[in-house]
Each structure stands twice: as C-alpha cells, then as structure tokens.
Design a protein around this motif. Structure first.
Motif, PDB file in Angstrom:
ATOM      1  N   GLN A  33       0.604 -31.965  16.128  1.00 39.93           N
ATOM      2  CA  GLN A  33       1.496 -32.500  15.098  1.00 39.93           C
ATOM      3  C   GLN A  33       1.440 -31.668  13.820  1.00 39.93           C
ATOM      4  OE1 GLN A  33       1.058 -36.684  14.306  1.00 39.93           O
ATOM      5  NE2 GLN A  33       2.417 -36.632  12.557  1.00 39.93           N
ATOM      6  N   TRP A  34       0.260 -31.523  13.246  1.00 44.75           N
ATOM      7  CA  TRP A  34       0.133 -30.864  11.947  1.00 44.75           C
ATOM      8  C   TRP A  34      -0.921 -29.770  11.938  1.00 44.75           C
ATOM      9  CZ3 TRP A  34       0.066 -36.168   9.070  1.00 44.75           C
ATOM     10  CH2 TRP A  34       1.381 -36.619   8.877  1.00 44.75           C
ATOM     11  N   TYR A 130       6.847 -36.555  15.164  1.00 45.63           N
ATOM     12  CA  TYR A 130       6.264 -35.762  16.233  1.00 45.63           C
ATOM     13  C   TYR A 130       6.303 -36.598  17.508  1.00 45.63           C
ATOM     14  CZ  TYR A 130       2.708 -33.147  18.812  1.00 45.63           C
ATOM     15  OH  TYR A 130       2.022 -32.426  19.750  1.00 45.63           O
ATOM     16  N   THR A 153      13.543 -29.976  19.304  1.00 41.66           N
ATOM     17  CA  THR A 153      12.431 -29.050  19.132  1.00 41.66           C
ATOM     18  C   THR A 153      12.633 -28.349  17.795  1.00 41.66           C
ATOM     19  OG1 THR A 153      12.237 -28.728  21.508  1.00 41.66           O
ATOM     20  CG2 THR A 153      11.201 -27.078  20.095  1.00 41.66           C
ATOM     21  N   TRP A 158       7.794 -27.381  18.295  1.00 42.24           N
ATOM     22  CA  TRP A 158       7.331 -28.691  17.832  1.00 42.24           C
ATOM     23  C   TRP A 158       8.231 -29.771  18.412  1.00 42.24           C
ATOM     24  CZ3 TRP A 158       8.877 -32.707  14.454  1.00 42.24           C
ATOM     25  CH2 TRP A 158       7.847 -33.480  13.914  1.00 42.24           C
TER      26      TRP A 158
END
Length: 167
Positions: A33-34, A130, A153, A158
């Motif tokens: 996610q991050w 996400y 995406t 992502w």
C-alpha cells in the motif's frame, strides 16, 4: 469522540498518523500500500499531503482530547481518478492512530463525511483505496456503505479501487 475541523497546522499530525500506519503495515509484511518508508521522509508525499489539505478541509477525530484519526474532504479526486461529472465530496487520507484501533474512529470519520456532504447538499461521496494484498481495506469500505465503482492500477502497479456512496 469529538470531530473538529483542521487546517494546514494539522499537516504534521496527519503525517505522523500516516507514518504510524506505514510502520504498522510494514511490521505485518504489508508494504504494497504505502511501502516501508515514512510519509514524512518522502518529499513528494509531504507535498501531496499539503496539496490535499490546501484543496479541502482536514477533520480530526479526538478521544479524550487526543487525536485518534483524520481525513481530508475535498470537492474532487486526485489526479489519477476522473471527476464524477456531478458535485461530490471526496475522502482523502483517512487514517486512524493505531493506539485507537478498534474504537470506531474510521467509521465515525466516514459518517462525518456523509454529514458534510448532506450539509453541502451533495449526494455523492467517493473514496479510492488500495485494493491489493488481502483486500481488507476494500472490504472495510464496503462495510461502511460504499459500493465498488471500478478497479484500477495507479503508478503502473498499485492496485486500487474507486468506491462511491450515495448520501
């Protein structure tokens, strides 16, 4: 729980909560996610938080006077999502301080977003999130009354989801 409006003075608070979320996600092996680097250590991420706050209104949930969560509401999405084609309230940067996990902070902030949309006489509330790994974040928004609009995406890899809720 009290929810107060915020401003640019709350950017360090927002970054701190995002940093805590990155640490928690990374500790669980969930870096999709991050990533694993704190938001506050990434100049582009810091700048983006500043842009989002400047575009909208941050809200801070407090429990016993302590910041427990935050989100920022804007009149539209970020650059990777098409505008809705009608007035909307868009949820950005929803995050809960891990010390307050399981106390309904995120749900309270999302209900506040619904109330703000109604106050502005806007019928559409949207958020993107996400949608990779175990899908828990997407499932969370679905339990909060949002419906899946589309998967997408971003940044080439992502996996995201756009969700909407009529209010």
């Amino acid at each position: 729980m009290k929810i107060r409006s915020g401003g640019s003075d709350d950017i360090p608070l927002i970054l701190g909560m995002l940093d805590g979320a990155v640490e928690w996600l990374a500790a669980g092996g969930r870096t999709g996610q991050w990533g694993s680097e704190p938001w506050s250590g990434r100049p582009r991420a810091v700048a983006r938080v500043g842009e989002i706050v400047a575009e909208g209104t941050p809200w801070v949930a407090e429990i016993d006077g302590e910041p427990a969560g935050t989100m920022t509401l804007t009149p539209g999405p970020g650059p990777y999502i098409a505008p809705a084609g009608e007035p909307e309230v868009y949820v950005h940067l929803l995050v809960t301080d891990r010390r307050f996990a399981g106390r309904g902070v995120g749900a309270a902030l999302l209900e506040h977003a619904v109330a703000e949309a109604r106050r502005q006489d806007i019928a559409l509330l949207r958020v993107d999130c996400y949608a990779g790994d175990d899908g828990r974040l997407l499932a969370y928004y679905l339990t909060q009354g949002f419906g899946l609009v589309e998967r997408f995406t971003a940044n080439g890899d992502w996996p995201g989801a756009l969700l909407a809720r009529r209010v």
